[in-house]
Design an enzyme around this catalytic site. Sequence first.
Site, PDB file in Angstrom:
ATOM      1  N   ARG A  60      -6.466  -5.057 -12.052  1.00  0.00           N
ATOM      2  CA  ARG A  60      -7.118  -5.094 -13.364  1.00  0.00           C
ATOM      3  C   ARG A  60      -7.197  -3.752 -14.104  1.00  0.00           C
ATOM      4  NH1 ARG A  60     -11.894  -8.566 -10.793  1.00  0.00           N
ATOM      5  NH2 ARG A  60     -11.205  -7.179  -9.140  1.00  0.00           N
ATOM      6  N   ARG A  70      -1.636 -11.619 -16.291  1.00  0.00           N
ATOM      7  CA  ARG A  70      -2.647 -12.491 -15.680  1.00  0.00           C
ATOM      8  C   ARG A  70      -3.194 -13.484 -16.711  1.00  0.00           C
ATOM      9  NH1 ARG A  70      -8.406 -11.427 -15.307  1.00  0.00           N
ATOM     10  NH2 ARG A  70      -9.371 -12.428 -13.511  1.00  0.00           N
ATOM     11  N   ARG A 119      -4.496  -2.428  -3.485  1.00  0.00           N
ATOM     12  CA  ARG A 119      -4.830  -3.090  -4.748  1.00  0.00           C
ATOM     13  C   ARG A 119      -4.197  -2.408  -5.967  1.00  0.00           C
ATOM     14  NH1 ARG A 119      -9.327  -6.682  -4.931  1.00  0.00           N
ATOM     15  NH2 ARG A 119      -9.032  -7.976  -3.103  1.00  0.00           N
ATOM     16  N   ASP A 150      -2.623 -12.993  -2.165  1.00  0.00           N
ATOM     17  CA  ASP A 150      -3.948 -12.775  -1.600  1.00  0.00           C
ATOM     18  C   ASP A 150      -3.953 -13.250  -0.158  1.00  0.00           C
ATOM     19  OD1 ASP A 150      -6.797 -11.997  -2.669  1.00  0.00           O
ATOM     20  OD2 ASP A 150      -7.074 -13.573  -1.188  1.00  0.00           O
ATOM     21  N   TYR A 193     -14.069 -15.960   5.567  1.00  0.00           N
ATOM     22  CA  TYR A 193     -14.144 -16.712   4.303  1.00  0.00           C
ATOM     23  C   TYR A 193     -14.093 -18.222   4.555  1.00  0.00           C
ATOM     24  CZ  TYR A 193     -13.481 -12.314   1.838  1.00  0.00           C
ATOM     25  OH  TYR A 193     -13.648 -11.052   1.355  1.00  0.00           O
TER      26      TYR A 193
HETATM   27  O1  CP3 Z   1      -2.922  -4.541  -2.993  1.00  0.00           O
HETATM   28  C1  CP3 Z   1      -2.320  -5.197  -3.874  1.00  0.00           C
HETATM   29  O2  CP3 Z   1      -2.134  -4.777  -5.038  1.00  0.00           O
HETATM   30  C2  CP3 Z   1      -1.705  -6.528  -3.481  1.00  0.00           C
HETATM   31  C3  CP3 Z   1      -2.461  -7.687  -3.757  1.00  0.00           C
HETATM   32  C4  CP3 Z   1      -3.713  -8.027  -2.963  1.00  0.00           C
HETATM   33  C5  CP3 Z   1      -4.769  -8.753  -3.543  1.00  0.00           C
HETATM   34  N1  CP3 Z   1      -5.679  -9.060  -2.561  1.00  0.00           N
HETATM   35  C6  CP3 Z   1      -4.832  -9.153  -4.954  1.00  0.00           C
HETATM   36  C7  CP3 Z   1      -6.134  -9.525  -5.538  1.00  0.00           C
HETATM   37  C8  CP3 Z   1      -4.036  -7.820  -1.625  1.00  0.00           C
HETATM   38  C9  CP3 Z   1      -3.295  -7.039  -0.562  1.00  0.00           C
HETATM   39  C10 CP3 Z   1      -5.284  -8.494  -1.382  1.00  0.00           C
HETATM   40  C11 CP3 Z   1      -5.939  -8.549  -0.065  1.00  0.00           C
HETATM   41  C12 CP3 Z   1      -7.292  -9.107   0.053  1.00  0.00           C
HETATM   42  N2  CP3 Z   1      -7.831 -10.175  -0.609  1.00  0.00           N
HETATM   43  C13 CP3 Z   1      -8.248  -8.647   0.986  1.00  0.00           C
HETATM   44  C14 CP3 Z   1      -8.036  -7.533   1.979  1.00  0.00           C
HETATM   45  C15 CP3 Z   1      -8.095  -6.186   1.345  1.00  0.00           C
HETATM   46  C16 CP3 Z   1      -9.444  -5.789   0.806  1.00  0.00           C
HETATM   47  O3  CP3 Z   1      -9.526  -5.607  -0.416  1.00  0.00           O
HETATM   48  O4  CP3 Z   1     -10.369  -5.654   1.605  1.00  0.00           O
HETATM   49  C17 CP3 Z   1      -9.409  -9.433   0.822  1.00  0.00           C
HETATM   50  C18 CP3 Z   1     -10.704  -9.286   1.593  1.00  0.00           C
HETATM   51  C19 CP3 Z   1      -9.119 -10.411  -0.182  1.00  0.00           C
HETATM   52  C20 CP3 Z   1     -10.009 -11.497  -0.690  1.00  0.00           C
HETATM   53  C21 CP3 Z   1     -10.308 -11.321  -2.121  1.00  0.00           C
HETATM   54  N3  CP3 Z   1      -9.407 -11.520  -3.142  1.00  0.00           N
HETATM   55  C22 CP3 Z   1     -11.538 -10.925  -2.706  1.00  0.00           C
HETATM   56  C23 CP3 Z   1     -12.797 -10.583  -1.933  1.00  0.00           C
HETATM   57  C24 CP3 Z   1     -11.353 -10.916  -4.090  1.00  0.00           C
HETATM   58  C25 CP3 Z   1     -12.403 -10.685  -5.153  1.00  0.00           C
HETATM   59  C26 CP3 Z   1     -12.687  -9.259  -5.361  1.00  0.00           C
HETATM   60  C27 CP3 Z   1     -12.020  -8.781  -6.592  1.00  0.00           C
HETATM   61  O5  CP3 Z   1     -11.489  -7.649  -6.556  1.00  0.00           O
HETATM   62  O6  CP3 Z   1     -12.041  -9.499  -7.600  1.00  0.00           O
HETATM   63  C28 CP3 Z   1     -10.008 -11.238  -4.356  1.00  0.00           C
HETATM   64  C29 CP3 Z   1      -9.350 -11.317  -5.684  1.00  0.00           C
HETATM   65  C30 CP3 Z   1      -8.127 -10.486  -5.891  1.00  0.00           C
HETATM   66  N4  CP3 Z   1      -7.119 -10.305  -4.979  1.00  0.00           N
HETATM   67  C31 CP3 Z   1      -7.777  -9.788  -7.086  1.00  0.00           C
HETATM   68  C32 CP3 Z   1      -6.532  -9.200  -6.870  1.00  0.00           C
HETATM   69  C33 CP3 Z   1      -5.712  -8.404  -7.849  1.00  0.00           C
HETATM   70  C34 CP3 Z   1      -8.597  -9.787  -8.366  1.00  0.00           C
HETATM   71  C35 CP3 Z   1      -8.229 -11.004  -9.123  1.00  0.00           C
HETATM   72  C36 CP3 Z   1      -8.291 -10.825 -10.592  1.00  0.00           C
HETATM   73  O7  CP3 Z   1      -7.271 -10.418 -11.197  1.00  0.00           O
HETATM   74  O8  CP3 Z   1      -9.344 -11.158 -11.127  1.00  0.00           O
END
Ligand code: CP3
Length: 340
Positions: A25, A34, A21, A71, A148
């Site tokens: 943010r 964003r 990640r 994602d 999901y």
């Molecule tokens: O790692 C990176 O920087 C690359 C981008 C990336 C994102 N999601 C961007 C993201 C990667 C590799 C993921 C994988 C992902 N997404 C997983 C597996 C890894 C983990 O964290 O366990 C899962 C379970 C998801 C599903 C997902 N996407 C969730 C549960 C959420 C909400 C939680 C949160 O942090 O808000 C997201 C949103 C998400 N994916 C964001 C980002 C940068 C936040 C979105 C925002 O900018 O508001």
Amino acid sequence: MIFVDACFKKDVAYTPIWMMRQAGRYLNEYMVVRNEAGGFLNLCKDYKKAATVTLQPVEILGVDAAILFSDILVVPLEMGMDLEFVKGEGPVFKNPIKTINDLNKLDIEQGVKNLDYVYDTIKCVRENLAYEKALIGFCGAPWTVATYMIEGAGTKTYAKCKKLLYQNPEFLHQILNLVTQATKIYLENQIKAGVNAVQIFDSWAGALEEGAFFEFSFKYILEICDYLKAKYPQIPIIVFPKGISGFLEKIDGNFDVFGVDWSTPMELAANKLSHKFTLQGNMEPCRLYSKTAIKEGVLNILEVMKGRSHIFNLGHGILPDIPVENAKYLINLVHELSVK
Ligand code: CP3
């Protein structure tokens, strides 16, 4: 590329590092792009903006690898499911999979084609990324993606998935199989577009007991690995199953790097798996709140991994309120202290 060399257990001058990640943010520069895009999913779909935020952590922090900005849930989205990221709640599918009819509506071929914006992001990043920095592509493990699709949102109990697992395992296998077939093509397309490695995120592996993990999750991860390795042996594969420290010795397969989550002691993982895989991990992400805690974490992990093949990472994703200065401190410290 030092990152790829470390994946293949080659000697490297220092321990490469990236953070799960890392584009997110906690970076002001990310928030600007964003907001311009009008939300997270729009950002993923705008390949130029997605490439910009993919490159930010390399430029700002000096990590050794970029990870594609996207994602894991864009795969079911583009196969026909209705995905929304609801503020404060995370991802929500308005039409979760309940019946075989719901599943039959999903279209693999159309899905992997609709994901062109991901392949365009990859091409754009690779054109703008320094040669010695790796670009990591990724997907969710079929089990984690399916949780999901079935629950419709994040869950604490996984009750809907587990009800299927015990009452109708054939249907759960059908769902997992569909996601697996789509994911194979999706990762292959990412490789063709230019990624230098791929990571399979199984964030919810730990929700399953041992036997169920191998039957409903790991089996499908290995199917993806075997498919990719037969065609692209030069592309390292990282597998990150979170929460399975109880049966590490049973993990084996056609991949290169095992991602260790922060709840697994690195020494345990090293003793059970270092002879087979490069290990990636595993600093507890909340250590990033304090420089003293970072230093202690880094010293401990580097000591355990001394003489063993290692990629430094957090043991799960970085949190949105981490000071950027502390993230920079971590990257520099790992580089300095691991020089051979
Ligand atoms: O790692 C990176 O920087 C690359 C981008 C990336 C994102 N999601 C961007 C993201 C990667 C590799 C993921 C994988 C992902 N997404 C997983 C597996 C890894 C983990 O964290 O366990 C899962 C379970 C998801 C599903 C997902 N996407 C969730 C549960 C959420 C909400 C939680 C949160 O942090 O808000 C997201 C949103 C998400 N994916 C964001 C980002 C940068 C936040 C979105 C925002 O900018 O508001």
